[in-house]
Write a protein that holds these residues in place. Structure first.
Motif, PDB file in Angstrom:
ATOM      1  N   LEU A  12      53.480  45.418  36.717  1.00 37.09           N
ATOM      2  CA  LEU A  12      54.032  46.190  35.624  1.00 37.09           C
ATOM      3  C   LEU A  12      52.899  46.950  34.960  1.00 37.09           C
ATOM      4  O   LEU A  12      51.717  46.692  35.216  1.00 37.09           O
ATOM      5  N   TYR A  70      67.020  48.226  34.816  1.00 41.19           N
ATOM      6  CA  TYR A  70      66.718  47.537  33.568  1.00 41.19           C
ATOM      7  C   TYR A  70      66.829  48.516  32.398  1.00 41.19           C
ATOM      8  O   TYR A  70      65.889  49.234  32.075  1.00 41.19           O
ATOM      9  N   TRP A  77      60.010  46.827  31.694  1.00 45.69           N
ATOM     10  CA  TRP A  77      60.892  46.823  32.851  1.00 45.69           C
ATOM     11  C   TRP A  77      61.678  48.123  32.969  1.00 45.69           C
ATOM     12  O   TRP A  77      61.993  48.570  34.078  1.00 45.69           O
TER      13      TRP A  77
END
Length: 325
Positions: free
Chosen positions: A193, A268, A260
């Protein structure tokens, strides 16, 4: 969630971040069998016991049980709550945080509250513990992957903190920023991420009494693997909305970017309310598996709208919850 690791230097594409809960559990089962036993105890079990032992002298928290936030449901065991976690800063497998999070140093710790406020403040952990009476609230926790828990959290409504800083009329959203320190958090070294982990709520969601600034569980301070020393719990939303190890809370005029959603907006959404009528693009959200109770491969419970917290429905009157997923 399973992360495909590339052998070259290219970052991992968000589309390759694929939650595969059953595969992970099967893989860990095979690993435990392959490790064999040492004096009757597998190496995996030894690592788990070591992780749990670190909480044997954890600070106890005196909290008032709040009957308004109790469930007539069996609580998930302390062992399951503290050994089955999503906390990518410490690894992508569910068992990784319990093994790796001992490197997190939770004292000293401060949270800065800034942005669209009249009073910018920085509070240490002791100040947070004393800011409002601590309550024990038993909440359902529902993960987007299809599993759920019932956890006795300790904390107080986030609104108690936000009122202290006096939000301005421009404060429409609240952004939460987690710690990202690759010296303490091995997972931050991987491009899973964009770090630091960020999450956000609309202002009325953040001010709702259910939204919990969380400092403990099961009568103790938060274990590292559960988001120590301070995290959010938003029980009507999927678990990834409940930011862990928070270091900054920022009130903003514009909707904040969230980790996300940035990684894969199609899967998401910003709101991420628990909604059995809106499927994840790759699986149904109509049912769930309660950790520690339901079978390994079966989902035995129907997912409840807003995770059963229908008192928040008024926040979304007039909104298309399939569009604003």
């Amino acid at each position: 969630m399973l992360i495909k690791k590339s052998s070259d230097s290219h970052p991992i594409a968000p589309s390759e971040i694929t939650p595969k809960e059953i595969f992970e559990e099967r893989r860990r089962f095979i690993q435990r069998m392959a490790l064999g036993s040492v004096a009757g105890t597998s190496l995996w079990e030894m690592s788990q016991r070591e992780a749990f032992a670190q909480n044997s002298s954890a600070q106890k928290l005196n909290a008032i049980s709040n009957p308004a936030y109790h469930l007539d449901e069996k609580k998930t065991s302390y062992k399951d709550v503290t050994s089955y976690n999503n906390f990518y800063e410490f690894g992508t497998d569910k068992g990784d945080p319990a093994v790796n999070a001992h490197t997190l140093k939770t004292r000293p710790w401060t949270i800065k509250i800034e942005g669209e406020v009249k009073k910018v403040v920085t509070l240490d952990l002791d100040s947070l513990l004393k800011l409002a009476p601590l309550e024990e609230r038993i909440y359902r926790l529902r993960c987007v992957e299809g599993w759920s828990m019932v956890v006795p959290w300790i904390g107080y409504s986030l609104s108690a903190l936000l009122k202290k800083v006096e939000p301005t009329a421009n404060a429409k959203y609240v952004e939460f920023i987690s710690l990202a320190d690759n010296k303490q958090m091995p997972g931050v070294g991987y491009p899973v991420l964009q770090w630091p982990y960020t999450e956000g709520l609309r202002m009325d969601e953040a001010m709702h009494p259910l939204t919990l600034l969380t400092l403990g569980l099961y009568g103790e301070v938060l274990p590292n693997q559960n988001g120590a020393p301070v995290r959010l719990v938003v029980p009507w939303k999927y678990g990834f909305k409940s930011a862990k190890s928070i270091v900054t809370i920022r009130l903003t005029k514009d909707q904040p970017r969230t980790s996300w959603n940035v990684a894969n907006a199609r899967e998401y959404g910003f709101y991420s309310n628990v909604n059995p009528e809106v499927d994840h693009p790759r699986w149904s959200q109509a049912s769930e598996r309660r950790i520690g109770e339901d079978g390994f491969l079966s989902r035995k419970r129907k997912t409840l709208m807003f995770n059963g917290y229908n008192e928040v429905a008024s926040l979304y009157v007039g909104m298309d919850l399939k569009k604003f997923y």
